[in-house]
Scaffold this motif. Structure first.
Motif, PDB file in Angstrom:
ATOM      1  N   GLY A  35       0.818  -1.214   0.000  1.00 24.56           N
ATOM      2  CA  GLY A  35       0.000   0.000   0.000  1.00 24.56           C
ATOM      3  C   GLY A  35       0.841   1.249   0.000  1.00 24.56           C
ATOM      4  O   GLY A  35       0.604   2.171  -0.793  1.00 24.56           O
ATOM      5  N   SER A  36       1.840   1.290   0.862  1.00 24.14           N
ATOM      6  CA  SER A  36       2.603   2.530   0.980  1.00 24.14           C
ATOM      7  C   SER A  36       3.442   2.762  -0.273  1.00 24.14           C
ATOM      8  O   SER A  36       3.592   3.895  -0.713  1.00 24.14           O
ATOM      9  CB  SER A  36       3.476   2.511   2.231  1.00 24.14           C
ATOM     10  N   ASN A  37       3.957   1.701  -0.876  1.00 23.05           N
ATOM     11  CA  ASN A  37       4.715   1.872  -2.115  1.00 23.05           C
ATOM     12  C   ASN A  37       3.848   2.485  -3.207  1.00 23.05           C
ATOM     13  O   ASN A  37       4.272   3.392  -3.918  1.00 23.05           O
ATOM     14  CB  ASN A  37       5.242   0.508  -2.588  1.00 23.05           C
ATOM     15  N   ILE A  38       2.618   2.004  -3.334  1.00 22.07           N
ATOM     16  CA  ILE A  38       1.724   2.542  -4.361  1.00 22.07           C
ATOM     17  C   ILE A  38       1.433   4.013  -4.090  1.00 22.07           C
ATOM     18  O   ILE A  38       1.579   4.871  -4.982  1.00 22.07           O
ATOM     19  CB  ILE A  38       0.402   1.742  -4.397  1.00 22.07           C
ATOM     20  N   TYR A  58       6.168  10.330   3.866  1.00 19.81           N
ATOM     21  CA  TYR A  58       6.204   8.869   3.750  1.00 19.81           C
ATOM     22  C   TYR A  58       5.773   8.221   5.061  1.00 19.81           C
ATOM     23  O   TYR A  58       5.029   7.239   5.068  1.00 19.81           O
ATOM     24  CB  TYR A  58       7.611   8.363   3.387  1.00 19.81           C
ATOM     25  N   VAL A  59       6.288   8.767   6.156  1.00 16.40           N
ATOM     26  CA  VAL A  59       5.980   8.149   7.449  1.00 16.40           C
ATOM     27  C   VAL A  59       4.482   8.230   7.729  1.00 16.40           C
ATOM     28  O   VAL A  59       3.887   7.268   8.228  1.00 16.40           O
ATOM     29  CB  VAL A  59       6.799   8.805   8.580  1.00 16.40           C
ATOM     30  N   VAL A  60       3.859   9.372   7.365  1.00 15.26           N
ATOM     31  CA  VAL A  60       2.415   9.485   7.579  1.00 15.26           C
ATOM     32  C   VAL A  60       1.670   8.428   6.765  1.00 15.26           C
ATOM     33  O   VAL A  60       0.763   7.749   7.255  1.00 15.26           O
ATOM     34  CB  VAL A  60       1.904  10.903   7.229  1.00 15.26           C
ATOM     35  N   VAL A  61       2.089   8.267   5.508  1.00 17.63           N
ATOM     36  CA  VAL A  61       1.437   7.270   4.643  1.00 17.63           C
ATOM     37  C   VAL A  61       1.597   5.866   5.243  1.00 17.63           C
ATOM     38  O   VAL A  61       0.633   5.100   5.371  1.00 17.63           O
ATOM     39  CB  VAL A  61       2.035   7.318   3.220  1.00 17.63           C
ATOM     40  N   THR A  88      -0.449   5.302   8.351  1.00 21.91           N
ATOM     41  CA  THR A  88      -1.869   5.110   8.071  1.00 21.91           C
ATOM     42  C   THR A  88      -2.154   3.654   7.714  1.00 21.91           C
ATOM     43  O   THR A  88      -3.070   3.031   8.258  1.00 21.91           O
ATOM     44  CB  THR A  88      -2.309   6.014   6.905  1.00 21.91           C
ATOM     45  N   PHE A  89      -1.339   3.120   6.809  1.00 21.36           N
ATOM     46  CA  PHE A  89      -1.547   1.721   6.421  1.00 21.36           C
ATOM     47  C   PHE A  89      -1.359   0.784   7.606  1.00 21.36           C
ATOM     48  O   PHE A  89      -2.119  -0.173   7.782  1.00 21.36           O
ATOM     49  CB  PHE A  89      -0.593   1.336   5.283  1.00 21.36           C
ATOM     50  N   GLU A  90      -0.362   1.076   8.419  1.00 22.20           N
ATOM     51  CA  GLU A  90      -0.112   0.227   9.588  1.00 22.20           C
ATOM     52  C   GLU A  90      -1.320   0.235  10.524  1.00 22.20           C
ATOM     53  O   GLU A  90      -1.744  -0.814  11.010  1.00 22.20           O
ATOM     54  CB  GLU A  90       1.158   0.692  10.309  1.00 22.20           C
TER      55      GLU A  90
END
Lengths: 224, 199
Positions: free
Chosen positions: B52-55, B73-76, B79-81
């Motif tokens: 998810g985060s890569n996309i 990046y960390v926020v993204v 969120t997924f985590e």
């Protein structure tokens, strides 16, 4: 598309945008999973109660909360179909495990004899302290505690003069576990009389009166 | 990069396996692999976050200003985590308990941030998705292997099925030192395997 430059306005707006989207997503997922999380916790609780008690029909709607200043105990009383008291499951804990908190559920029948127990939460060393999950149920030497009544049996480790064999190489975990068991028993005895009496005199509306707070805290603390 | 999609996935799975070759994300790899099922679930949770985060990072790569890119990046990733954490808590409560603190720690898994920074930030969305998938599968594969080896040697079980009786197991493999020993030997075997193939 060219990369946005690192101007103050760009940085602030992009970061705000990303965090707002993140917040909205998380809120949505939280709303979707909240009920399921609560539900699975309740199921787990009920499952634990069912394993530690003899067959029963229904429970008190609300558990009795007891606090001795350090630990909190929850007493779930169980009744059969005719509203006779069959026993109670007590959720009890200790903070003195080898790796901190241990949370157990232990069931007593109406005479106060330990019917069964289950460990709800523990972080003890795998293979040593974590053996508590079945160690005290195994009929071997003096390690079994099922079928014993804490009122007549001294449920502490043999090292400190008790009659239960501690888990090999995990005396601290064993002590913490047995402490939680004894504590559970005090929580159980401090309200067993009231519940039996209630079921006899007022069989139909049992649940209403049992919720009264019970103030035996001082006594219970003394026994630790 | 002119790699085909297949190559990117294999790259993550074997050639640049995050655990055995890059040795990234060691903390959850060593701590959660006390049993095969724990290792595998941790791997799958990380796979989801990585994918998810890569996309998303790849989609946003042009609108994120350079100076705040790590923050973004960390926020993204976080969120997924959090999404994964809530889903596991809701639908797999026993798994949630055994993985415990290590699910939130996916956020600081250097592998996830590393792939966002090193791959997703410079590649197309499609390639980034494949890279996330490949790396995630590699991570899952490594953790499952570690978990199976440790569970088998330590308790004589594999995925909870008894292979040989408990008392012949060496407890040390379930404890922390065993994690390092098993990992060391797996890396040795992997390196040997790679050498043979190159010859």
């Amino acid at each position: 598309m060219k990369k946005l430059s690192s101007s103050f306005l760009n940085m602030v707006s992009v970061l705000s945008g990303i965090t707002i989207i993140a917040a909205v997503t998380l809120t949505y997922v939280y709303m979707q999973t909240k009920d399921q999380i609560n539900h699975s916790q309740e199921v787990k609780q009920l499952e634990a109660i069912r394993t530690v008690l003899p067959p029963f029909d229904h429970l008190d709607l609300k558990p009795l909360d007891m606090n001795d200043g350090v630990e909190t105990m929850k007493v779930y009383k169980a009744y059969d179909r005719k509203n006779n008291f069959v026993g109670a499951a007590v959720e009890s804990s200790s903070n003195n495990g080898y790796k901190g908190h241990i949370d157990i559920m232990v069931g007593f029948d109406k005479q106060g004899i330990i019917y069964n127990y289950t460990v709800l939460e523990q972080n003890e060393t795998p293979g040593l302290g974590s053996k508590m999950i079945d160690w005290f149920k195994t009929k071997k030497g003096n390690q079994n505690i099922l079928g014993k009544n804490p009122a007549t049996a001294n449920l502490s480790v043999t090292k400190t003069g008790g009659e239960v064999d501690a888990i090999t190489a995990a005396t601290i975990s064993s002590k913490a576990f047995l402490f939680a068991i004894r504590n559970a028993y005090f929580a159980f005895t401090s309200n067993i009389e009231s519940s039996i009496q209630l079921t006899e005199t007022n069989a139909d509306s049992t649940q209403q009166d049992v919720k009264e707070p019970i103030n035996n805290n001082v006594e219970m603390k003394g026994n630790n | 990069m002119k790699d085909s999609g297949f190559k990117i996935i294999v790259n993550g799975l074997l050639k640049e396996n995050p655990i055995f070759v890059l040795t990234l994300g060691m903390c959850p790899a060593l701590a959660t692999t006390t049993s095969a099922i724990n290792g595998m679930s941790m791997g799958l949770a990380t796979l989801f976050v990585l994918f998810g985060s890569n996309i998303v990072v790849s989609m946003l790569k042009n609108i994120i200003p350079d100076k705040v890119r790590i923050l973004a990046y960390v926020v993204v990733i976080a969120t997924f985590e959090s999404v994964v954490e809530m889903l596991i808590h809701a639908y797999f409560p026993s798994l949630y308990e055994s993985l415990g603190i290590f699910i939130p720690l996916i956020v600081v898994n250097c592998m996830v941030l590393g792939r966002a920074e090193a791959f997703a930030a410079t590649n197309s969305v499609f390639k980034s998705a494949l890279d996330g998938l490949g790396m995630g599968l590699g991570f899952t594969f490594a953790l499952t292997l570690l978990g199976v080896a440790r569970e088998l040697l330590g308790t004589g079980k594999a995925f909870g099925y008894v292979v040989f009786p408990d008392q012949y197991g060496a407890l040390i493999f379930v404890l922390a030192p065993g994690a390092f020993i098993v990992l060391g030997y797996i890396i040795v075997v992997m390196n040997r395997f790679k050498k043979i193939r190159r010859l």
